[in-house]
Design a protein around this motif. Structure first.
Motif, PDB file in Angstrom:
ATOM      1  N   PHE A 106      76.441 -37.887  18.533  1.00 30.69           N
ATOM      2  CA  PHE A 106      76.311 -36.974  19.662  1.00 30.69           C
ATOM      3  C   PHE A 106      77.384 -37.259  20.710  1.00 30.69           C
ATOM      4  CE2 PHE A 106      72.198 -37.696  17.725  1.00 30.69           C
ATOM      5  CZ  PHE A 106      71.794 -36.397  17.440  1.00 30.69           C
ATOM      6  N   ASP A 107      77.911 -36.184  21.273  1.00 32.46           N
ATOM      7  CA  ASP A 107      78.893 -36.317  22.351  1.00 32.46           C
ATOM      8  C   ASP A 107      78.218 -36.737  23.658  1.00 32.46           C
ATOM      9  OD1 ASP A 107      81.398 -35.205  20.982  1.00 32.46           O
ATOM     10  OD2 ASP A 107      79.929 -33.620  20.634  1.00 32.46           O
ATOM     11  N   LEU A 108      76.963 -36.322  23.822  1.00 31.22           N
ATOM     12  CA  LEU A 108      76.236 -36.686  25.039  1.00 31.22           C
ATOM     13  C   LEU A 108      74.776 -36.919  24.701  1.00 31.22           C
ATOM     14  CD1 LEU A 108      76.047 -36.959  28.173  1.00 31.22           C
ATOM     15  CD2 LEU A 108      75.525 -34.499  28.230  1.00 31.22           C
ATOM     16  N   CYS A 109      74.235 -38.029  25.171  1.00 32.43           N
ATOM     17  CA  CYS A 109      72.800 -38.296  25.113  1.00 32.43           C
ATOM     18  C   CYS A 109      72.256 -38.225  26.545  1.00 32.43           C
ATOM     19  CB  CYS A 109      72.521 -39.667  24.510  1.00 32.43           C
ATOM     20  SG  CYS A 109      73.186 -39.880  22.835  1.00 32.43           S
ATOM     21  N   ILE A 110      71.041 -37.730  26.688  1.00 34.36           N
ATOM     22  CA  ILE A 110      70.465 -37.478  28.012  1.00 34.36           C
ATOM     23  C   ILE A 110      69.052 -38.034  28.078  1.00 34.36           C
ATOM     24  CG2 ILE A 110      69.664 -35.672  29.608  1.00 34.36           C
ATOM     25  CD1 ILE A 110      71.810 -33.837  28.483  1.00 34.36           C
ATOM     26  N   ASN A 111      68.735 -38.678  29.198  1.00 34.68           N
ATOM     27  CA  ASN A 111      67.335 -38.939  29.538  1.00 34.68           C
ATOM     28  C   ASN A 111      67.152 -38.720  31.022  1.00 34.68           C
ATOM     29  OD1 ASN A 111      65.115 -41.057  30.658  1.00 34.68           O
ATOM     30  ND2 ASN A 111      64.504 -40.146  28.711  1.00 34.68           N
ATOM     31  N   ILE A 112      66.186 -37.866  31.353  1.00 35.60           N
ATOM     32  CA  ILE A 112      65.866 -37.570  32.741  1.00 35.60           C
ATOM     33  C   ILE A 112      64.387 -37.841  32.966  1.00 35.60           C
ATOM     34  CG2 ILE A 112      65.755 -35.757  34.511  1.00 35.60           C
ATOM     35  CD1 ILE A 112      68.143 -34.431  33.071  1.00 35.60           C
ATOM     36  N   ASP A 113      64.112 -38.845  33.769  1.00 39.06           N
ATOM     37  CA  ASP A 113      62.769 -39.071  34.290  1.00 39.06           C
ATOM     38  C   ASP A 113      61.719 -39.388  33.233  1.00 39.06           C
ATOM     39  OD1 ASP A 113      61.074 -39.387  36.403  1.00 39.06           O
ATOM     40  OD2 ASP A 113      60.613 -37.273  36.656  1.00 39.06           O
ATOM     41  N   SER A 114      62.084 -40.180  32.212  1.00 42.80           N
ATOM     42  CA  SER A 114      61.029 -40.618  31.291  1.00 42.80           C
ATOM     43  C   SER A 114      61.208 -42.051  30.802  1.00 42.80           C
ATOM     44  CB  SER A 114      60.902 -39.671  30.092  1.00 42.80           C
ATOM     45  OG  SER A 114      62.073 -39.671  29.310  1.00 42.80           O
ATOM     46  N   LEU A 115      62.426 -42.587  30.775  1.00 48.60           N
ATOM     47  CA  LEU A 115      62.591 -43.990  30.349  1.00 48.60           C
ATOM     48  C   LEU A 115      61.804 -44.923  31.255  1.00 48.60           C
ATOM     49  CD1 LEU A 115      66.385 -44.268  29.380  1.00 48.60           C
ATOM     50  CD2 LEU A 115      64.407 -44.218  27.847  1.00 48.60           C
ATOM     51  N   ALA A 116      61.670 -44.568  32.527  1.00 47.84           N
ATOM     52  CA  ALA A 116      60.937 -45.419  33.472  1.00 47.84           C
ATOM     53  C   ALA A 116      59.443 -45.440  33.194  1.00 47.84           C
ATOM     54  CB  ALA A 116      61.183 -44.941  34.902  1.00 47.84           C
ATOM     55  N   GLU A 117      58.970 -44.546  32.306  1.00 45.86           N
ATOM     56  CA  GLU A 117      57.539 -44.479  31.996  1.00 45.86           C
ATOM     57  C   GLU A 117      57.212 -45.070  30.629  1.00 45.86           C
ATOM     58  OE1 GLU A 117      56.831 -40.319  32.316  1.00 45.86           O
ATOM     59  OE2 GLU A 117      56.923 -40.303  34.513  1.00 45.86           O
ATOM     60  N   MET A 118      58.217 -45.642  29.954  1.00 39.92           N
ATOM     61  CA  MET A 118      58.017 -46.190  28.613  1.00 39.92           C
ATOM     62  C   MET A 118      57.908 -47.710  28.673  1.00 39.92           C
ATOM     63  SD  MET A 118      60.883 -43.981  26.543  1.00 39.92           S
ATOM     64  CE  MET A 118      61.090 -42.226  26.789  1.00 39.92           C
ATOM     65  N   VAL A 173      64.915 -45.925  40.626  1.00 34.86           N
ATOM     66  CA  VAL A 173      65.534 -47.247  40.691  1.00 34.86           C
ATOM     67  C   VAL A 173      64.500 -48.356  40.662  1.00 34.86           C
ATOM     68  CG1 VAL A 173      67.529 -46.402  41.983  1.00 34.86           C
ATOM     69  CG2 VAL A 173      65.551 -47.320  43.224  1.00 34.86           C
ATOM     70  N   GLY A 174      63.238 -48.000  40.845  1.00 35.29           N
ATOM     71  CA  GLY A 174      62.182 -49.004  40.864  1.00 35.29           C
ATOM     72  C   GLY A 174      60.846 -48.341  41.105  1.00 35.29           C
ATOM     73  N   LYS A 175      59.873 -49.147  41.505  1.00 33.99           N
ATOM     74  CA  LYS A 175      58.519 -48.657  41.729  1.00 33.99           C
ATOM     75  C   LYS A 175      58.224 -48.599  43.230  1.00 33.99           C
ATOM     76  CE  LYS A 175      57.860 -48.967  37.251  1.00 33.99           C
ATOM     77  NZ  LYS A 175      57.774 -47.765  36.388  1.00 33.99           N
ATOM     78  N   LEU A 230      53.176 -49.196  37.518  1.00 30.61           N
ATOM     79  CA  LEU A 230      53.973 -50.305  38.031  1.00 30.61           C
ATOM     80  C   LEU A 230      54.494 -51.209  36.925  1.00 30.61           C
ATOM     81  CD1 LEU A 230      51.871 -51.321  41.171  1.00 30.61           C
ATOM     82  CD2 LEU A 230      54.093 -50.183  41.150  1.00 30.61           C
ATOM     83  N   ASP A 231      53.830 -51.194  35.783  1.00 35.72           N
ATOM     84  CA  ASP A 231      54.193 -52.085  34.686  1.00 35.72           C
ATOM     85  C   ASP A 231      55.163 -51.456  33.697  1.00 35.72           C
ATOM     86  OD1 ASP A 231      53.828 -54.640  33.412  1.00 35.72           O
ATOM     87  OD2 ASP A 231      52.702 -53.607  31.840  1.00 35.72           O
ATOM     88  N   ALA A 232      55.399 -50.153  33.780  1.00 31.60           N
ATOM     89  CA  ALA A 232      56.204 -49.449  32.776  1.00 31.60           C
ATOM     90  C   ALA A 232      57.690 -49.511  33.107  1.00 31.60           C
ATOM     91  CB  ALA A 232      55.755 -47.997  32.687  1.00 31.60           C
ATOM     92  N   GLY A 233      58.509 -49.434  32.064  1.00 31.08           N
ATOM     93  CA  GLY A 233      59.952 -49.323  32.248  1.00 31.08           C
ATOM     94  C   GLY A 233      60.659 -50.641  32.447  1.00 31.08           C
ATOM     95  N   LEU A 234      61.980 -50.541  32.640  1.00 34.58           N
ATOM     96  CA  LEU A 234      62.822 -51.725  32.807  1.00 34.58           C
ATOM     97  C   LEU A 234      62.917 -52.193  34.248  1.00 34.58           C
ATOM     98  CD1 LEU A 234      65.845 -50.696  30.520  1.00 34.58           C
ATOM     99  CD2 LEU A 234      63.842 -52.069  29.892  1.00 34.58           C
ATOM    100  N   LEU A 235      62.737 -51.286  35.201  1.00 40.87           N
ATOM    101  CA  LEU A 235      62.927 -51.607  36.611  1.00 40.87           C
ATOM    102  C   LEU A 235      61.570 -51.578  37.310  1.00 40.87           C
ATOM    103  CD1 LEU A 235      66.084 -49.394  37.170  1.00 40.87           C
ATOM    104  CD2 LEU A 235      66.026 -51.875  36.922  1.00 40.87           C
ATOM    105  N   THR A 236      60.987 -52.749  37.507  1.00 43.90           N
ATOM    106  CA  THR A 236      59.621 -52.827  38.042  1.00 43.90           C
ATOM    107  C   THR A 236      59.558 -53.408  39.449  1.00 43.90           C
ATOM    108  OG1 THR A 236      59.319 -54.965  36.944  1.00 43.90           O
ATOM    109  CG2 THR A 236      58.618 -53.004  35.731  1.00 43.90           C
ATOM    110  N   TRP A 289      64.255 -42.015  45.645  1.00 43.94           N
ATOM    111  CA  TRP A 289      64.371 -43.241  44.867  1.00 43.94           C
ATOM    112  C   TRP A 289      64.935 -43.010  43.459  1.00 43.94           C
ATOM    113  CZ3 TRP A 289      60.103 -40.391  45.753  1.00 43.94           C
ATOM    114  CH2 TRP A 289      59.230 -40.124  44.710  1.00 43.94           C
ATOM    115  N   TYR A 290      65.578 -41.874  43.237  1.00 43.71           N
ATOM    116  CA  TYR A 290      66.187 -41.579  41.933  1.00 43.71           C
ATOM    117  C   TYR A 290      67.687 -41.832  41.981  1.00 43.71           C
ATOM    118  CZ  TYR A 290      62.072 -39.582  39.688  1.00 43.71           C
ATOM    119  OH  TYR A 290      60.846 -39.411  39.094  1.00 43.71           O
ATOM    120  N   TRP A 291      68.192 -42.324  40.853  1.00 42.80           N
ATOM    121  CA  TRP A 291      69.623 -42.595  40.710  1.00 42.80           C
ATOM    122  C   TRP A 291      70.081 -41.962  39.409  1.00 42.80           C
ATOM    123  CZ3 TRP A 291      71.674 -44.458  44.984  1.00 42.80           C
ATOM    124  CH2 TRP A 291      73.015 -44.863  44.984  1.00 42.80           C
TER     125      TRP A 291
END
Length: 303
Positions: free
Chosen positions: A185-197, A222-224, A244-250, A291-293
């Motif tokens: 793929f030339d472009l991969c996209i994620n908007i507003d869901s990786l923080a919930e995984m 960027v965080g919780k 508060l526990d989901a995602g990489l940035l807690t 708080w979105y980046w």
């Protein structure tokens, strides 16, 4: 002047029932009480739609001509009866205001015409709709939960032309390996869901992007936050704990302090880098949510 000012029936009622010395109290919190809601702003607890439409109106007033053109090319946006305003004769809602601004950010660094796009978690499909309406996308692949995909498939089938819709591939999360084949793929996209995984799932998707993508656009918190005044924790404390526990940035951040948010931007850029050798081409605040980046990464060009 023989007549004195008169109090009308409305303000007689307000003075007797909503703004008086007994209700004002000791001033400690009157600015967030019903007293001030009568004097200076609409009650936030009962006027959420009013404030949402005010936000949309003000954002629309800041749009550049290119973004207006992107909106006009994205026809069918009114399907689903969104909360919208009319600005310069154009009906506009928050979802598509965000979508055209996200496309503007991407287009500064990447030409999508003829490109192949992978979106992880498409929601109802507003990003796909906007990109397909504005760029000559060769193939658009959506990975999502089967339940959510039922909505995006139905929505995109209604707002896109048959020829555009045929270029979309829908892949449920339990069929990724079997269905992707050797696609890149030339472009991969994620908007507003990786923080919930959970972190393992985020790691899986970042590895997939690093292996198959050339660019990656991410737009997430960027965080919780733990500010109970925002929603009264209406979904309950258990739901707050899960979030508060989901995602990489807690890290819990004061999401209405621009310096605190910007201070987390470096962690955001590092956390969502698909692999160590990928370059961050650009990153910035993702308006309008405080708080979105957003960031765009690029795989290094082979020597």
């Amino acid at each position: 002047m023989s007549k004195q000012p008169q109090v009308n029936d409305l303000w007689k009622y307000i003075g007797e029932n909503e703004v008086n010395e007994d209700l004002i109290g000791d001033l400690s919190d009157f600015k967030t009480s019903q007293v001030n809601a009568r004097l200076t702003y609409f009650d936030v607890e009962t006027n959420g739609v009013r404030y949402l439409k005010t936000l949309i109106y003000n954002l629309a007033g800041r749009l550049g001509e290119e973004s207006w053109a992107r909106l006009r090319r994205t026809t069918g946006r009114e399907l689903g009866n969104p909360y919208a305003v009319t600005y310069d004769g154009e009906r506009v809602c928050l979802d598509y205001l965000r979508a055209v601004e996200e496309l503007s950010f991407i287009e500064k660094h990447l030409d999508l015409d003829g490109g192949r796009v992978l979106e992880i978690g498409a929601g109802y499909g507003r990003t796909c709709h906007t990109l397909m309406s504005n760029k000559d996308i060769a193939q658009y692949t959506i990975i999502d939960l089967p339940t959510t995909m039922a909505l995006s498939r139905k929505y995109l089938g209604a707002v896109l032309s048959p020829e555009q819709f045929e270029r979309i591939t829908f892949i449920p999360i339990d069929e990724i390996e079997a269905s992707l084949g050797d696609a890149e793929f030339d472009l991969c996209i994620n908007i507003d869901s990786l923080a919930e995984m959970d972190t393992a799932t985020v790691g899986y998707y970042l590895s997939l992007i690093a292996e198959r993508g050339r660019h990656f656009y991410v737009n997430n918190p960027v965080g919780k936050y733990a500010d109970k005044s925002l929603d009264g924790h209406a979904r309950g404390e258990a739901a707050i704990a899960r979030a508060l526990d989901a995602g990489l940035l807690t890290d819990v951040v004061d999401v209405h302090d621009n310096r605190a948010v910007r201070g987390q931007a470096g962690k955001f850029v590092r956390a969502y880098r698909p692999a160590e050798d990928w370059n961050c081409v650009a990153d910035d605040w993702a308006a309008p949510f405080t708080w979105y980046w957003q960031a765009l990464y690029q795989r290094p060009t082979p020597a």
